[in-house]
Motif scaffolding. Structure first.
Motif, PDB file in Angstrom:
ATOM      1  N   LEU A  75       0.819  -1.212   0.000  1.00 10.26           N
ATOM      2  CA  LEU A  75       0.000   0.000   0.000  1.00 10.26           C
ATOM      3  C   LEU A  75       0.857   1.268   0.000  1.00 10.26           C
ATOM      4  O   LEU A  75       0.522   2.246  -0.682  1.00 10.26           O
ATOM      5  CB  LEU A  75      -0.935  -0.009   1.205  1.00 10.26           C
ATOM      6  CG  LEU A  75      -2.063  -1.045   1.156  1.00 10.26           C
ATOM      7  CD1 LEU A  75      -2.849  -1.041   2.448  1.00 10.26           C
ATOM      8  CD2 LEU A  75      -2.970  -0.805  -0.028  1.00 10.26           C
ATOM      9  N   SER A  76       1.963   1.246   0.753  1.00  8.99           N
ATOM     10  CA  SER A  76       2.840   2.438   0.768  1.00  8.99           C
ATOM     11  C   SER A  76       3.500   2.637  -0.591  1.00  8.99           C
ATOM     12  O   SER A  76       3.637   3.781  -1.057  1.00  8.99           O
ATOM     13  CB  SER A  76       3.889   2.323   1.872  1.00  8.99           C
ATOM     14  OG  SER A  76       4.759   1.252   1.605  1.00  8.99           O
ATOM     15  N   GLU A  79       0.860   4.113  -2.869  1.00  8.72           N
ATOM     16  CA  GLU A  79       0.633   5.522  -2.552  1.00  8.72           C
ATOM     17  C   GLU A  79       1.738   6.400  -3.138  1.00  8.72           C
ATOM     18  O   GLU A  79       1.469   7.478  -3.698  1.00  8.72           O
ATOM     19  CB  GLU A  79       0.565   5.693  -1.036  1.00  8.72           C
ATOM     20  CG  GLU A  79       0.252   7.096  -0.583  1.00  8.72           C
ATOM     21  CD  GLU A  79       0.299   7.219   0.928  1.00  8.72           C
ATOM     22  OE1 GLU A  79       0.469   8.358   1.386  1.00  8.72           O
ATOM     23  OE2 GLU A  79       0.182   6.201   1.608  1.00  8.72           O
ATOM     24  N   LYS A  82       1.186   6.734  -6.824  1.00  7.50           N
ATOM     25  CA  LYS A  82       0.064   7.632  -7.118  1.00  7.50           C
ATOM     26  C   LYS A  82       0.482   9.089  -6.994  1.00  7.50           C
ATOM     27  O   LYS A  82       0.057   9.941  -7.785  1.00  7.50           O
ATOM     28  CB  LYS A  82      -1.106   7.346  -6.172  1.00  7.50           C
ATOM     29  CG  LYS A  82      -1.928   6.153  -6.581  1.00  7.50           C
ATOM     30  CD  LYS A  82      -3.119   5.997  -5.668  1.00  7.50           C
ATOM     31  CE  LYS A  82      -3.923   4.779  -6.037  1.00  7.50           C
ATOM     32  NZ  LYS A  82      -5.050   4.573  -5.120  1.00  7.50           N
ATOM     33  N   ARG A  83       1.311   9.423  -5.994  1.00  5.48           N
ATOM     34  CA  ARG A  83       1.787  10.802  -5.825  1.00  5.48           C
ATOM     35  C   ARG A  83       2.609  11.260  -7.023  1.00  5.48           C
ATOM     36  O   ARG A  83       2.584  12.436  -7.380  1.00  5.48           O
ATOM     37  CB  ARG A  83       2.615  10.927  -4.551  1.00  5.48           C
ATOM     38  CG  ARG A  83       1.752  11.116  -3.316  1.00  5.48           C
ATOM     39  CD  ARG A  83       2.573  11.405  -2.109  1.00  5.48           C
ATOM     40  NE  ARG A  83       2.986  10.108  -1.561  1.00  5.48           N
ATOM     41  CZ  ARG A  83       4.102   9.916  -0.890  1.00  5.48           C
ATOM     42  NH1 ARG A  83       4.927  10.900  -0.646  1.00  5.48           N
ATOM     43  NH2 ARG A  83       4.404   8.720  -0.429  1.00  5.48           N
ATOM     44  N   GLY A  87       0.489   5.596 -10.738  1.00  6.97           N
ATOM     45  CA  GLY A  87      -0.355   4.541 -10.194  1.00  6.97           C
ATOM     46  C   GLY A  87      -1.345   4.030 -11.231  1.00  6.97           C
ATOM     47  O   GLY A  87      -1.432   4.536 -12.351  1.00  6.97           O
TER      48      GLY A  87
END
Length: 102
Positions: A75-76, A79, A82-83, A87
């Motif tokens: 998950l990290s 994330e 995505k930033r 993603g």
């Protein structure tokens, strides 16, 4: 001449009886016509347990803490991607959807 053939017949019968007795005593399989038989394979010890013991036990599948840590790492990483804008796209906005809308 008759005594020679009688002698051979007698010795063959005795030999056959001895072979049968030996097979019964020692647990051998009689195969007088020399046909292929799976008896030899069926007599062998099974070795699946030995193969299974060779490989170490996988702790990842049993330990919930290890699974939780892996999920947290996933998950990290997601994330972080995505930033940066790398993603996965939202549902219905992927490459195939873009081709269909043109």
């Amino acid at each position: 001449m008759a005594s020679g053939s009688l002698k051979k017949m007698l010795s063959a019968a005795i030999n056959e009886g001895v072979v049968e007795a030996r097979a019964r005593i020692f647990g051998h399989q009689l195969n007088p016509f020399a046909k292929k038989s799976p008896h030899k394979l069926l007599r062998m010890k099974l070795f699946g347990e030995k193969v299974a013991q060779w490989y170490p036990h996988d702790i990842k599948k049993d330990d919930p803490l290890v699974m939780a840590r892996q999920e947290q790492e996933r998950l990290s990483k997601l994330e972080m991607l995505k930033r940066r804008g790398k993603g996965p796209p939202k549902k219905g906005q992927g490459r195939r959807a873009a081709k269909r809308n043109k």
